[in-house]
Scaffold this active site. Sequence first.
Site, PDB file in Angstrom:
ATOM      1  N   CYS A  99      40.629  36.343  44.589  1.00  0.00           N
ATOM      2  CA  CYS A  99      39.386  36.402  43.837  1.00  0.00           C
ATOM      3  C   CYS A  99      38.200  36.160  44.770  1.00  0.00           C
ATOM      4  O   CYS A  99      38.192  35.191  45.539  1.00  0.00           O
ATOM      5  CB  CYS A  99      39.433  35.352  42.729  1.00  0.00           C
ATOM      6  SG  CYS A  99      37.848  34.988  41.963  1.00  0.00           S
ATOM      7  N   GLU A 100      37.204  37.021  44.703  1.00  0.00           N
ATOM      8  CA  GLU A 100      36.046  36.872  45.582  1.00  0.00           C
ATOM      9  C   GLU A 100      35.140  35.716  45.169  1.00  0.00           C
ATOM     10  O   GLU A 100      34.245  35.327  45.926  1.00  0.00           O
ATOM     11  CB  GLU A 100      35.249  38.172  45.633  1.00  0.00           C
ATOM     12  CG  GLU A 100      34.568  38.560  44.340  1.00  0.00           C
ATOM     13  CD  GLU A 100      33.812  39.870  44.452  1.00  0.00           C
ATOM     14  OE1 GLU A 100      32.789  40.003  43.780  1.00  0.00           O
ATOM     15  OE2 GLU A 100      34.241  40.768  45.207  1.00  0.00           O
ATOM     16  N   HIS A 101      35.359  35.173  43.986  1.00  0.00           N
ATOM     17  CA  HIS A 101      34.512  34.075  43.516  1.00  0.00           C
ATOM     18  C   HIS A 101      35.039  32.704  43.940  1.00  0.00           C
ATOM     19  O   HIS A 101      34.245  31.809  44.250  1.00  0.00           O
ATOM     20  CB  HIS A 101      34.394  34.127  41.985  1.00  0.00           C
ATOM     21  CG  HIS A 101      33.812  35.403  41.481  1.00  0.00           C
ATOM     22  ND1 HIS A 101      34.314  36.084  40.404  1.00  0.00           N
ATOM     23  CD2 HIS A 101      32.761  36.136  41.940  1.00  0.00           C
ATOM     24  CE1 HIS A 101      33.614  37.185  40.199  1.00  0.00           C
ATOM     25  NE2 HIS A 101      32.667  37.240  41.119  1.00  0.00           N
ATOM     26  N   HIS A 102      36.371  32.537  43.943  1.00  0.00           N
ATOM     27  CA  HIS A 102      36.944  31.233  44.274  1.00  0.00           C
ATOM     28  C   HIS A 102      37.960  31.298  45.417  1.00  0.00           C
ATOM     29  O   HIS A 102      38.488  30.269  45.830  1.00  0.00           O
ATOM     30  CB  HIS A 102      37.617  30.616  43.043  1.00  0.00           C
ATOM     31  CG  HIS A 102      36.699  30.442  41.885  1.00  0.00           C
ATOM     32  ND1 HIS A 102      36.635  31.335  40.835  1.00  0.00           N
ATOM     33  CD2 HIS A 102      35.782  29.473  41.602  1.00  0.00           C
ATOM     34  CE1 HIS A 102      35.736  30.933  39.960  1.00  0.00           C
ATOM     35  NE2 HIS A 102      35.192  29.821  40.402  1.00  0.00           N
ATOM     36  N   GLN A 140      39.277  42.248  39.840  1.00  0.00           N
ATOM     37  CA  GLN A 140      40.262  43.218  39.375  1.00  0.00           C
ATOM     38  C   GLN A 140      39.601  44.513  38.928  1.00  0.00           C
ATOM     39  O   GLN A 140      40.132  45.599  39.147  1.00  0.00           O
ATOM     40  CB  GLN A 140      41.092  42.621  38.233  1.00  0.00           C
ATOM     41  CG  GLN A 140      42.210  43.542  37.759  1.00  0.00           C
ATOM     42  CD  GLN A 140      43.109  42.879  36.742  1.00  0.00           C
ATOM     43  OE1 GLN A 140      43.339  41.669  36.783  1.00  0.00           O
ATOM     44  NE2 GLN A 140      43.631  43.646  35.808  1.00  0.00           N
ATOM     45  N   HIS A 168      45.266  35.682  37.165  1.00  0.00           N
ATOM     46  CA  HIS A 168      44.248  35.148  38.068  1.00  0.00           C
ATOM     47  C   HIS A 168      44.397  33.632  38.171  1.00  0.00           C
ATOM     48  O   HIS A 168      44.264  32.912  37.179  1.00  0.00           O
ATOM     49  CB  HIS A 168      42.846  35.490  37.542  1.00  0.00           C
ATOM     50  CG  HIS A 168      42.553  36.960  37.554  1.00  0.00           C
ATOM     51  ND1 HIS A 168      41.544  37.505  38.307  1.00  0.00           N
ATOM     52  CD2 HIS A 168      43.145  37.998  36.915  1.00  0.00           C
ATOM     53  CE1 HIS A 168      41.521  38.816  38.128  1.00  0.00           C
ATOM     54  NE2 HIS A 168      42.483  39.134  37.282  1.00  0.00           N
ATOM     55  N   CYS A 170      42.397  31.631  39.480  1.00  0.00           N
ATOM     56  CA  CYS A 170      41.144  30.921  39.210  1.00  0.00           C
ATOM     57  C   CYS A 170      41.058  30.532  37.736  1.00  0.00           C
ATOM     58  O   CYS A 170      40.311  29.610  37.369  1.00  0.00           O
ATOM     59  CB  CYS A 170      39.934  31.764  39.612  1.00  0.00           C
ATOM     60  SG  CYS A 170      39.834  33.367  38.803  1.00  0.00           S
TER      61      CYS A 170
END
Length: 212
Positions: A99-102, A140, A168, A170
Site C-alpha cells: 500500500c502506498e499510504h502505509h 488496488q 489489505h 493496512c
Amino acid sequence: MDAVIKKIMPRSEYMEKPVTHRPSQAEAEAAVLTLLRWTGDDPDREGLKDTPKRVAKAFLEMFNGYDMCPAEELGRTFEEVAGYDDMVIVKDIHFHSHCEHHMVPIIGRAHVGYLPDRKVVGLSKIARVVDIFAHRLQTQEAMTAQIAAVIQEVLNPRGVAVMIDAEHMCMAMRGIRKQGSTTLTSTFTGAFKDSPEEQVRFITMVRNGLSA
C-alpha cells in the site's frame, strides 16, 4: 473507464520504467535504523544488528517492479493461433504488493482476460505484467487500471478485462483491524466495456473456476 486509466497512468509512465533516483545503500540502512529506534526498540541488540542491511536488500526484491518495463514483457506475440479469436483468461495470478499510504502488504489474486485480434501473447507474460505493477507502491484501483491499460496499448486486442481480489494489511493490521475482508476491483476496455454480456461471461468464467 478509459479516461480514468489515462489519468492514473499516462502512456509515458506505464510504457516505460519509472525514473527513480535511489539513495545509497548506506542511506537506506540509516533510514531503517531510524525507524527501528522509532519503534522503541534497541537497534544495537543482537537480533537487530543486521536488520537495516536485510531490510534494504528485501526492499530491492519487493520493489523490483521499478526496474522493469511492463511493455517490454508483452513485446513478443504469436500469430499462429489457427484462427482462435475467443477469450483468453489467466486466472489466479497470486501477487503481493504494498500500500502506498502505509507501506504494508496487499495480498491477492489477479484475473486477466483479453479478446485477441489475430495474435496472442505468452501466458507467463501476463503474470509477469501483474508482478511488475505489484512490485511497486500501489493502490488496488490504480494497479487494476495499469494492467488493463498496458495490455490494451501494447497488444491492441479487441478488449481487456482485469479483476483483482485482495486483502489489505493496512485494514487488517491497523485502524479498523478487520481481518479477512477483501477488496474487489475490475476494469474493462474495448469489447468488454461495450458489451455487458462479455463482462458477465468473463466474470462467470473466473468465478466458476474459483468455486471449482
